[in-house]
Design an enzyme around this catalytic site. Structure first.
Site, PDB file in Angstrom:
ATOM      1  N   GLU A  23      -2.521  11.350   3.410  1.00  0.00           N
ATOM      2  CA  GLU A  23      -3.543  11.202   4.436  1.00  0.00           C
ATOM      3  C   GLU A  23      -3.540  12.481   5.266  1.00  0.00           C
ATOM      4  OE1 GLU A  23      -4.340   7.014   6.084  1.00  0.00           O
ATOM      5  OE2 GLU A  23      -2.158   7.096   5.879  1.00  0.00           O
ATOM      6  N   GLU A  66       0.841  -1.190   0.000  1.00  0.00           N
ATOM      7  CA  GLU A  66       0.000   0.000   0.000  1.00  0.00           C
ATOM      8  C   GLU A  66       0.882   1.248   0.000  1.00  0.00           C
ATOM      9  OE1 GLU A  66      -2.980   0.077   3.048  1.00  0.00           O
ATOM     10  OE2 GLU A  66      -2.882   2.257   3.227  1.00  0.00           O
TER      11      GLU A  66
END
Length: 493
Positions: free
Chosen positions: A375, A370
């Site tokens: 974020e 990932e």
């Protein structure tokens, strides 16, 4: 995004009816053999993920938007094509090649078992030894020697083509920014300007300068240009990327130029639906236009709302949102991918732009890998984080490593659009904010027992989560609806 949000569409759909029991990746061959530099080398599973929160060792870098990338426009805005790795056979053409040089008198083996050749090919300079403990890497030995004051390196390569160059750097002497500054060129073209290791990574911390170069003969010429004090390097990794020397190009994008209130282009994206996702999130993801739509002005709005809603899993939750991905629509391996985004605000609001390995349904998470390009937590208005997730051997079910770093802007990220991107190359991943790199990691940086799982195709994801173990619950200060605005998503190769 970490553990929790990484279920595939197929997985999510399956959980719709299983919700009551489940909640939730040419030809200079002789030359290549002759040179000593030749070396071998170059889950969201069907259950829930477990590591969305950022690692405890995430560090922050305060940064203004740059007018250009550290490697210059040719490196950032025009990525290189044909990123697929290649392999050489005894009778076939060159397909893969990696050289690793360490700035010391002896060969060594890094944490992943890769052999590094002793220092060679350098033009002048001096070699020195350090016993400093270098943070941010699992291969301390690479940084035990450095070469400084050199004019450059001449590195033999087996064939014309495009090569990835990754410089391993750590500052063990000077302690303040602007005490060592230098440029790096490849084949006569400046690829990295004003390299300042302390400013970028701090003292005694691993840092990387990564770029690609088109080599038209049998040797790669690297140049080091002193600006303040002497340039230095600890290690150099050169990997064959592709036979072509053509400039990179835009290969996929969505500019979100649809009509007002229209849904996303189903040829590019699909909606993932469900709730909780293993991180204790509070939203239900829906395909409704109320939660995601194009605004008619070239933007996508992903909207989180406070509303009682019965999700496809038949569970009533207090928030709704949207999550879209390119799984089964588009995937790619290597290149540069970016999104221009404007953040939402508020405690408990958690937008993200990230990528997952296409083998998630087979290998599971974190084995699929990932890459969290961005974020953001609404309660930390000036901060965004970049992280990677991969598997740790013998670490228990779904055990993952999650090194990352945050970039801190001088004004809230909700006030304007900013560009968040990743340059993804064989063996290295470099994170960018507004066209300027702020953190890189390579396979050799991982500690023993950690597997590099970033050499296969990935797909893209955009979403806003609400709540969860990292973001926390919204409180009275959080107003809804909140929207993540997406100007574009682009992939260059």
């Amino acid at each position: 995004m970490g553990l929790s949000g990484r279920l595939s569409t197929r997985t999510a759909a399956a959980r719709t009816w299983l919700a009551s029991i489940s909640r939730h990746c040419r030809p200079y061959v002789a030359l290549a053999v002759a040179i000593a530099l030749l070396v071998q080398g170059v889950g969201l599973t069907n259950r829930q993920r477990d590591g969305r929160r950022p690692p405890a060792d995430v560090e922050s870098t305060v940064q203004e938007p740059a007018q250009r990338g550290l490697g210059g426009p040719s490196d950032w805005r025009h990525p290189d094509p044909d990123p697929s790795p290649v392999r050489r056979t005894a009778s076939g053409p060159l397909t893969s090649w990696v050289a690793r040089i360490v700035a010391g008198p002896s060969a060594l083996v890094d944490a992943r078992g890769h052999r590094w050749q002793r220092d060679s090919g350098y033009l002048g300079g001096w070699s020195s030894v350090t016993d400093a403990r270098i943070e941010g890497t699992g291969s301390q030995s690479i940084y035990q020697h450095d070469r400084w004051g050199m004019r450059g390196y001449i590195i033999r390569v087996p064939a014309p083509g495009t090569y990835v160059i990754n410089l391993y750097l750590a500052e063990t002497r000077v302690s303040r920014p602007r005490q060592r500054v230098f440029d790096v060129s490849a084949e006569g073209v400046v690829k990295a300007s004003d390299v300042d290791i302390v400013e970028a990574a701090g003292r005694n911390h691993a840092h990387h300068v990564s770029f690609t170069a088109a080599v038209t003969d049998g040797q790669l010429d690297l140049g080091f240009i002193n600006k303040i004090d002497h340039a230095k390097v600890n290690g150099i990794e050169v990997a064959f990327l592709r036979r072509s020397t053509a400039a990179r190009r835009l290969v996929w994008s969505d500019e979100f130029n649809g009509e007002k209130k229209s849904s996303v282009d189903s040829r590019r994206w699909h909606h993932e639906t469900g709730g909780a996702w293993g991180e204790g999130e509070l939203q239900s993801y829906t395909p409704r236009k109320a939660n995601s739509h194009q605004d008619g002005r070239g933007r996508l709005r992903i909207v989180a709302r406070a509303e009682r809603f019965r999700g496809m899993d038949s569970i009533i939750r207090d928030y709704t949102s949207a999550r879209i991905s390119t799984q089964d629509r588009y995937s790619f391996r290597y290149g540069l991918f970016e999104a221009r985004l404007q953040m939402p605000v508020g405690r408990g609001v958690w937008p993200a732009f990230w990528a997952l390995g296409t083998d998630i349904d087979r290998a599971g998470w974190p084995e699929c890998g990932e890459i969290d390009v961005m974020e953001h937590l609404g309660q930390e208005p000036t901060t965004a984080s970049g992280t990677i997730h991969g598997p740790r051997d013998h670490g228990g079910a779904n055990a993952d490593y999650k090194p990352g770093r945050s970039v801190v802007h001088t004004t809230p990220l909700a006030r304007a659009f900013h560009t968040y991107g990743v340059q993804w190359l064989p063996g290295s991943i470099q994170f960018y904010f507004d066209g300027r790199p702020y953190w890189s990691i390579t396979a050799a940086d991982l500690p023993a027992g950690s597997r590099w799982v970033f050499d296969h195709p990935f797909f893209l994801v955009l979403n806003i989560a609400v709540g969860g173990k990292w973001a926390g619950r919204p409180d009275a200060s959080t107003t809804f609806p909140q929207a993540l605005l997406v100007d574009y998503v682009r992939v260059y190769q």
